[in-house]
Every structure is written in C-alpha cells, then in structure tokens.
Design a protein around this motif. Structure first.
Motif, PDB file in Angstrom:
ATOM      1  N   ALA A 124       2.754   0.289   4.271  1.00 18.41           N
ATOM      2  CA  ALA A 124       1.346  -0.078   4.470  1.00 18.41           C
ATOM      3  C   ALA A 124       0.426   0.803   3.625  1.00 18.41           C
ATOM      4  O   ALA A 124      -0.531   0.318   3.002  1.00 18.41           O
ATOM      5  CB  ALA A 124       0.991   0.024   5.946  1.00 18.41           C
ATOM      6  N   ALA A 125       0.733   2.093   3.580  1.00 16.94           N
ATOM      7  CA  ALA A 125      -0.099   3.016   2.799  1.00 16.94           C
ATOM      8  C   ALA A 125      -0.001   2.711   1.311  1.00 16.94           C
ATOM      9  O   ALA A 125      -1.001   2.782   0.577  1.00 16.94           O
ATOM     10  CB  ALA A 125       0.324   4.457   3.084  1.00 16.94           C
ATOM     11  N   GLU A 148      -2.041  -0.375   0.513  1.00 17.66           N
ATOM     12  CA  GLU A 148      -3.457  -0.005   0.523  1.00 17.66           C
ATOM     13  C   GLU A 148      -3.845   0.713  -0.767  1.00 17.66           C
ATOM     14  O   GLU A 148      -4.966   0.547  -1.281  1.00 17.66           O
ATOM     15  CB  GLU A 148      -3.737   0.912   1.728  1.00 17.66           C
ATOM     16  N   ALA A 149      -2.898   1.479  -1.336  1.00 14.34           N
ATOM     17  CA  ALA A 149      -3.173   2.232  -2.558  1.00 14.34           C
ATOM     18  C   ALA A 149      -2.958   1.403  -3.824  1.00 14.34           C
ATOM     19  O   ALA A 149      -3.116   1.913  -4.938  1.00 14.34           O
ATOM     20  CB  ALA A 149      -2.296   3.476  -2.602  1.00 14.34           C
ATOM     21  N   ARG A 208       7.169  -7.465   5.354  1.00  9.18           N
ATOM     22  CA  ARG A 208       6.411  -6.935   4.213  1.00  9.18           C
ATOM     23  C   ARG A 208       6.818  -7.556   2.880  1.00  9.18           C
ATOM     24  O   ARG A 208       6.229  -7.243   1.842  1.00  9.18           O
ATOM     25  CB  ARG A 208       6.615  -5.417   4.124  1.00  9.18           C
TER      26      ARG A 208
END
Length: 474
Positions: free
Chosen positions: A222-223, A226-227, A259
């Motif tokens: 998820a991180a 987001e990046a 994902r």
C-alpha cells in the motif's frame, strides 16, 4: 578418440566413479587442502601433445581428489544435499553422449517432448495443480537452478504489469517483496531484471514461525502504491535456506490477488517433500494463488546438479518477455504453434538434454522409492532432533518439519557474542576433523548449527556418530 577407444576408456571412467562412490566414506568430508594447492600442482601451460586418459585419471586421483569436498559423503550435513544417484549419473552420461542442443522443438523433438512429460509427471507426483501442466495454460520447464527460475519469474511478472517491459524497458519504479529469510537469489533477480536492490522490500516475519507476515506485506505494498511504485512480485518460501521455515502461502496469496501482484513460490529445497502425501500440506495455497513455483530435484530428489523445475500458472507473460525469433531459428513447427520451444522459457538460448537424468531417476526409483528416500531422511532428522531436545546442554530450534535440524550448544554463562564465537569454534573443529561437515546460520542474533540430512548413503549410524562428535566438541 575412436568408438573403441571410447568404449575402453569409458569403462575405466565408470569403474573409477563406482570405486569412488563405494569408498567415499573413507575420505575426509571436506577438502583438507589450502588455497592454491591444486593450481600449484598442475602444469602452468597446456600440453603440446595429447596425453592418454590413464594420465588424466592419475592426476584426478593424486591432485584433484584431495581438493574435492565430498557432497555425496554420508557425513556431509552442510548446506542442503546436492544428491546424485546411479540412474541420474547414467542419464547425464546419455545426455552428454547424444550431445543434443535442444533450443527449439525442431532441433530435437525428443529433447522437448521428454521434458514436457517429466515435468508433468512431477506435477502429479507432488500433487501440484493441473494448470501447471504443459497441456494447460501454464506449464513446466527444467532450469539449471532456482536462481535462474526466479529470474524468469521476475521477468514474466514485470511483463504482466502491462508496461511491455520487454519492448520499452522499465519506465517506472518497481518493487519486489521478500522476508529476511528469503534466498539471496531474489535480490540478484531484482538487480538483473533492472528493478534494483534498493527496491527489494523486506517484510517482517513472525518471531515464532519465522514466516512472512501478510499484514506487513499488505502495508508495504500500500505504501509503495501511494509513493507511485509498481508492486511487481512477492516471493513466498516453502523451506527457507536458514531454517526451512514456511511462509503462509495462502494468506500471502490473498494479499497478492487483492493487489494484483505476481506470487512466486520458492520451494527449492522442500518442495520435493510433497512426493509424500503426508507432507503435501506444505503447499497449502499454491493451487489457488501461485503464479510460479520452483523446486529442485537436484537437492533432495536423487538427481545430480543441475536440475530445477519451474512451473507457471500462465506461460504467456513469460513468453512475451523472453521470445525473440531470428530468421535462422524460423521453422515450420514453431510457426504452427503446435510445439513448445523451450528457448522462450529460459534466459539462455541453448539448452542441454537435462530431462534424461530426471527421467532416469523417476523410472528407476518410481514414486515408491522416492517417497522412501524422503521419509527415511526426515525420520533420521527427527531422531537427531530428539537427541538434541533431550540434552540439557543444547538448544533446539523448533519446528523442523523436513530433514534439517538447527541447534546450538548452551553457554549460559557467556555473553551472546562470546557464545556465538565458541559455537563457531566448535563447528570449525568438527569440519577440520574430516569426519563430518556442518554449516551455520544466525537467528535472533544467535549462531545456530545446521545439520541437513539428505544423502542416500547416510544411515542411522552416521547420524549417531555425528551427534557423539558434536557433544564431545561442545
């Protein structure tokens, strides 16, 4: 060398190998020579005139053999086993004798089609899903090692992200996910594929099982999303190199599916254990979630190096990533679409007739013989673990479901660093003795000894003798 010369010398070579294997127990397990000893004993320049093979065998005995570490020795407990067996050696000899270059079906149909048969046989023997068969959407291929297998999987995973990496190259930042116990070949694959070592994410592990934490995996993915990164591949391991820990494939697979990330399962050592129905629990989640899966018959399944089986649930992204067809390889069979060209399933173009040795092993031992080998070595390891568990001067790492046991001497009065140093000294003394060969790992800052049983030559008496030597040395 004429056929008659080959016949005469070949018998000498086969006799030499047979004598070597029969007498291997009398040799020190680990080579006793120092650096440069073998090189210094050999001529500095090549011979001007040819020499007889008797001289080659003489130098093999006198110069090379002292520099060999004997992986087939019954006292070899280091790393993981790299088994060889009579049928496998003979299958390799047949491969060398035929001298086939099996890059495409047309260059030797038998080379390709026997490989499709043996990987499909192995799919059945290990209880792997039907979509891994070569007559389905996926299929299997024999690679040289798990390192090559994971590189191929990584390239296929990159291609499936939709960027057409094979044609355009990597245009965004990609990420690959491992645990601290994942094999180093994953980082190498990231480097070779252009993902880069800095984009290999290390997922936390459960402190008890040492398996990958699916919740932390999901947080890292998820991180990265987001990046602006592209989560590309996760590697779950069944039987880590350090301790044979097992990652929770099903839970990891659920994260990957939600994902849209490729799941590669590395079962290089432990996967062949599934030839025993009672051990097929190790593959929970593979059928539902694995995009690729690898195991090495050359470790624990009586097949000499190199022989690593890779399966894919869908072979299309791999072929898109690797297929190039120059004019000199064009042929009617390939263009018909009715055949497999294994050049599109691996990094090199050329390939040996590797399936002959695996075919020889499967036919000689049969499923029954293979199961007996796995069960016997697991039983010996469990007996050794019980001895460690019952000795108050030693500590045993649990669990140990296969044929590797991790343990350490207890030095309760010593600081951790000193205890680790002393454990290393014990291991080095044992290895220097020539009686046995162990390797080590480090878990939670503590050095553990690793005893891996896998050679068909290893009997209960060898394991019992190893335990007595370890106890005395500690």
């Amino acid at each position: 060398m004429s056929p008659e010369e080959f016949r005469r010398v070949g018998k000498q070579v086969v006799d030499w190998i047979a004598d070597y294997r029969a007498g291997i127990e009398s040799l020190p397990v680990r080579s006793q020579v120092g650096p440069g000893a073998v090189r210094d004993a050999l001529p500095a320049h090549p011979p001007e005139r040819g020499e007889g093979f008797d001289q080659v065998l003489r130098d093999l005995d006198e110069i090379l053999l002292p520099g060999v570490t004997h992986w087939q020795h019954p006292g070899f407990f280091a790393y993981f086993p790299a088994n060889s067996s009579g049928p496998s050696i003979l299958g390799d000899l047949l491969s060398s004798g035929l001298g086939v270059q099996g890059m495409v079906w047309a260059t030797s149909p038998a080379c390709t089609e026997l490989e499709t048969v043996v990987v499909d046989w192995l799919t059945e023997l290990l209880g792997l899903p039907a979509h891994f068969r070569t007559d389905a959407a996926g299929g299997g291929v024999i690679q040289d090692s798990a390192s090559s297998a994971v590189l191929v999987a990584c390239l296929a995973a990159l291609q499936r992200t939709g960027e057409d990496v094979a044609r355009r190259g990597i245009t965004r930042r990609h990420a690959l996910y491992v645990s601290a116990h994942t094999h180093s070949s994953l980082e190498r694959a990231a480097r070779l594929a252009g993902i880069g070592a800095d984009n290999v994410r290390v997922v936390d592990t459960d402190p008890e099982t040492l398996g990958m934490d699916p919740r932390h995996l999901d947080e890292l993915i998820a991180a990265d999303v987001e990046a602006g990164a592209v989560p590309t591949m996760v590697c779950a391991t069944i039987g880590t190199t350090s301790t044979t820990a097992i990652d929770p494939v099903r839970e990891i697979g659920e994260v990957c599916r939600s994902r849209g990330v490729w799941l590669h399962v590395d079962a290089a050592y432990a996967g062949v254990a599934a030839v025993c129905p009672e051990l097929r629990w190790i593959n929970d989640g593979v059928a539902d979630f694995a995009d690729s899966y690898c195991t090495n018959p050359h470790k624990w399944l009586l097949t000499n190096f190199d022989c690593s089986a890779l399966w894919l649930a869908d072979r299309a992204p791999m072929i898109e990533a690797l297929s190039i067809l120059p004019e000199y390889l064009r042929n009617e069979a390939s263009e018909s679409g009715e055949v497999i060209d294994y050049r599109d399933w691996q990094v090199p173009l050329g390939r040996r007739f590797r399936s002959l040795k695996l075919w020889s092993v499967l036919r000689w031992y049969g499923a029954e013989g293979l199961r007996a080998h796995i069960r016997d070595t697991v039983a010996l390891a469990q007996e050794f673990a019980a001895r460690v568990r019952d000795d108050p001067d030693f500590e045993l790492l649990e669990p140990h479901p296969f044929a590797l046991v991790c343990f350490r001497p207890r030095y309760p009065d010593l600081p951790v660093d000193e205890a680790n140093e002393r454990t290393h000294r014990v291991m080095n003394a044992l290895n220097d003795s020539g009686d046995l060969y162990l390797t080590h790992t480090k878990i939670g800052g503590r050095t553990l000894l690793r005893l891996a049983i896998g050679s068909p030559a290893t009997e209960r008496r060898h394991v019992e003798a190893a335990w007595e030597r370890i106890r005395r040395a500690a």
